[in-house]
Motif scaffolding. Structure first.
Motif, PDB file in Angstrom:
ATOM      1  N   ALA A  88       0.848  -1.192   0.000  1.00 34.64           N
ATOM      2  CA  ALA A  88       0.000   0.000   0.000  1.00 34.64           C
ATOM      3  C   ALA A  88       0.886   1.245   0.000  1.00 34.64           C
ATOM      4  CB  ALA A  88      -0.894  -0.003   1.230  1.00 34.64           C
ATOM      5  N   THR A  89       0.409   2.275  -0.652  1.00 34.42           N
ATOM      6  CA  THR A  89       1.104   3.553  -0.642  1.00 34.42           C
ATOM      7  C   THR A  89       0.253   4.553   0.134  1.00 34.42           C
ATOM      8  OG1 THR A  89       0.067   4.327  -2.676  1.00 34.42           O
ATOM      9  CG2 THR A  89       2.121   3.084  -2.916  1.00 34.42           C
ATOM     10  N   ALA A  90       0.837   5.687   0.441  1.00 37.33           N
ATOM     11  CA  ALA A  90       0.104   6.712   1.190  1.00 37.33           C
ATOM     12  C   ALA A  90      -1.170   7.112   0.457  1.00 37.33           C
ATOM     13  CB  ALA A  90       0.986   7.927   1.426  1.00 37.33           C
ATOM     14  N   SER A  91      -1.130   7.144  -0.864  1.00 32.87           N
ATOM     15  CA  SER A  91      -2.309   7.571  -1.619  1.00 32.87           C
ATOM     16  C   SER A  91      -3.433   6.545  -1.549  1.00 32.87           C
ATOM     17  CB  SER A  91      -1.938   7.849  -3.076  1.00 32.87           C
ATOM     18  OG  SER A  91      -1.460   6.680  -3.699  1.00 32.87           O
ATOM     19  N   ASP A  92      -3.136   5.344  -1.039  1.00 31.81           N
ATOM     20  CA  ASP A  92      -4.172   4.335  -0.865  1.00 31.81           C
ATOM     21  C   ASP A  92      -4.973   4.550   0.419  1.00 31.81           C
ATOM     22  OD1 ASP A  92      -3.404   2.975  -3.176  1.00 31.81           O
ATOM     23  OD2 ASP A  92      -1.975   1.725  -2.087  1.00 31.81           O
ATOM     24  N   SER A  93      -4.472   5.396   1.318  1.00 31.96           N
ATOM     25  CA  SER A  93      -5.138   5.552   2.610  1.00 31.96           C
ATOM     26  C   SER A  93      -6.446   6.322   2.443  1.00 31.96           C
ATOM     27  CB  SER A  93      -4.232   6.271   3.596  1.00 31.96           C
ATOM     28  OG  SER A  93      -4.258   7.665   3.390  1.00 31.96           O
ATOM     29  N   PRO A  94      -7.467   5.959   3.226  1.00 36.95           N
ATOM     30  CA  PRO A  94      -8.735   6.676   3.163  1.00 36.95           C
ATOM     31  C   PRO A  94      -8.564   8.171   3.443  1.00 36.95           C
ATOM     32  CG  PRO A  94      -8.990   4.650   4.386  1.00 36.95           C
ATOM     33  CD  PRO A  94      -7.524   4.809   4.119  1.00 36.95           C
ATOM     34  N   PHE A  95      -7.640   8.513   4.348  1.00 37.79           N
ATOM     35  CA  PHE A  95      -7.415   9.916   4.684  1.00 37.79           C
ATOM     36  C   PHE A  95      -6.966  10.706   3.454  1.00 37.79           C
ATOM     37  CE2 PHE A  95      -5.305  13.574   6.516  1.00 37.79           C
ATOM     38  CZ  PHE A  95      -6.166  13.924   7.537  1.00 37.79           C
ATOM     39  N   ILE A  96      -5.968  10.199   2.748  1.00 35.96           N
ATOM     40  CA  ILE A  96      -5.464  10.888   1.557  1.00 35.96           C
ATOM     41  C   ILE A  96      -6.521  10.902   0.456  1.00 35.96           C
ATOM     42  CG2 ILE A  96      -3.701  10.849  -0.253  1.00 35.96           C
ATOM     43  CD1 ILE A  96      -2.664  11.752   2.507  1.00 35.96           C
ATOM     44  N   GLN A  97      -7.260   9.812   0.329  1.00 30.86           N
ATOM     45  CA  GLN A  97      -8.317   9.768  -0.689  1.00 30.86           C
ATOM     46  C   GLN A  97      -9.388  10.825  -0.419  1.00 30.86           C
ATOM     47  OE1 GLN A  97      -9.827   5.781  -0.787  1.00 30.86           O
ATOM     48  NE2 GLN A  97      -7.919   4.932  -1.564  1.00 30.86           N
ATOM     49  N   GLY A  98      -9.753  11.000   0.847  1.00 35.56           N
ATOM     50  CA  GLY A  98     -10.757  12.010   1.194  1.00 35.56           C
ATOM     51  C   GLY A  98     -10.263  13.420   0.915  1.00 35.56           C
ATOM     52  N   ARG A  99      -9.023  13.681   1.267  1.00 38.25           N
ATOM     53  CA  ARG A  99      -8.432  14.992   1.006  1.00 38.25           C
ATOM     54  C   ARG A  99      -8.407  15.276  -0.495  1.00 38.25           C
ATOM     55  NH1 ARG A  99      -3.479  16.756  -0.384  1.00 38.25           N
ATOM     56  NH2 ARG A  99      -2.871  18.818   0.325  1.00 38.25           N
ATOM     57  N   ASN A 100      -7.959  14.289  -1.251  1.00 39.89           N
ATOM     58  CA  ASN A 100      -7.874  14.466  -2.698  1.00 39.89           C
ATOM     59  C   ASN A 100      -9.248  14.651  -3.321  1.00 39.89           C
ATOM     60  OD1 ASN A 100      -5.103  14.334  -2.628  1.00 39.89           O
ATOM     61  ND2 ASN A 100      -4.991  12.203  -3.273  1.00 39.89           N
ATOM     62  N   ALA A 101     -10.234  13.942  -2.816  1.00 41.79           N
ATOM     63  CA  ALA A 101     -11.594  14.095  -3.343  1.00 41.79           C
ATOM     64  C   ALA A 101     -12.047  15.544  -3.213  1.00 41.79           C
ATOM     65  CB  ALA A 101     -12.553  13.161  -2.611  1.00 41.79           C
ATOM     66  N   ARG A 102     -11.802  16.145  -2.061  1.00 43.85           N
ATOM     67  CA  ARG A 102     -12.201  17.540  -1.846  1.00 43.85           C
ATOM     68  C   ARG A 102     -11.427  18.475  -2.772  1.00 43.85           C
ATOM     69  NH1 ARG A 102     -15.929  19.746   1.499  1.00 43.85           N
ATOM     70  NH2 ARG A 102     -15.750  21.985   1.499  1.00 43.85           N
ATOM     71  N   LEU A 103     -10.115  18.238  -2.858  1.00 43.82           N
ATOM     72  CA  LEU A 103      -9.269  19.112  -3.670  1.00 43.82           C
ATOM     73  C   LEU A 103      -9.605  19.030  -5.153  1.00 43.82           C
ATOM     74  CD1 LEU A 103      -5.850  18.603  -1.864  1.00 43.82           C
ATOM     75  CD2 LEU A 103      -7.448  20.507  -1.635  1.00 43.82           C
ATOM     76  N   TYR A 104     -10.148  17.884  -5.581  1.00 44.12           N
ATOM     77  CA  TYR A 104     -10.512  17.717  -6.989  1.00 44.12           C
ATOM     78  C   TYR A 104     -11.995  17.968  -7.244  1.00 44.12           C
ATOM     79  CZ  TYR A 104      -5.812  16.082  -7.839  1.00 44.12           C
ATOM     80  OH  TYR A 104      -4.441  16.010  -7.936  1.00 44.12           O
ATOM     81  N   GLY A 105     -12.680  18.552  -6.254  1.00 43.97           N
ATOM     82  CA  GLY A 105     -14.051  18.994  -6.468  1.00 43.97           C
ATOM     83  C   GLY A 105     -15.122  17.930  -6.368  1.00 43.97           C
ATOM     84  N   LYS A 106     -14.813  16.779  -5.813  1.00 40.72           N
ATOM     85  CA  LYS A 106     -15.829  15.734  -5.668  1.00 40.72           C
ATOM     86  C   LYS A 106     -16.667  16.028  -4.432  1.00 40.72           C
ATOM     87  CE  LYS A 106     -13.199  12.149  -7.957  1.00 40.72           C
ATOM     88  NZ  LYS A 106     -12.635  10.810  -7.856  1.00 40.72           N
ATOM     89  N   GLY A 107     -17.891  15.554  -4.442  1.00 44.43           N
ATOM     90  CA  GLY A 107     -18.777  15.738  -3.307  1.00 44.43           C
ATOM     91  C   GLY A 107     -18.511  14.713  -2.222  1.00 44.43           C
ATOM     92  N   ILE A 108     -18.997  15.010  -1.038  1.00 40.32           N
ATOM     93  CA  ILE A 108     -18.786  14.100   0.086  1.00 40.32           C
ATOM     94  C   ILE A 108     -19.457  12.748  -0.161  1.00 40.32           C
ATOM     95  CG2 ILE A 108     -20.771  14.761   1.498  1.00 40.32           C
ATOM     96  CD1 ILE A 108     -18.689  14.874   3.874  1.00 40.32           C
TER      97      ILE A 108
END
Length: 54
Positions: free
Chosen positions: A5-25
């Motif tokens: 697993a890489t850091a980008s696989d973590s739910p925390f990083i995925q949630g942050r990236n979702a917000r930064l890329y304009g995805k909804g909650i």
């Protein structure tokens, strides 16, 4: 095959990236009540607090 697993696989990083890329909650892929969902939502909300555009 050695799967790691890489850091980008973590739910925390995925949630942050979702917000930064304009995805909804609602884009959170983790089930209600799971620790992964809690981490994803936390990061999503923290990314909003860090965003000077909002």
């Amino acid at each position: 095959m050695n799967e790691q697993a890489t850091a980008s696989d973590s739910p925390f990083i995925q949630g942050r990236n979702a917000r930064l890329y304009g995805k909804g909650i609602e884009a959170c892929p983790y089930p209600e009540g799971s620790q992964d969902r809690a981490a994803w939502i936390q990061a999503y909300e923290e990314a909003a607090a860090d965003d000077p555009a909002e």
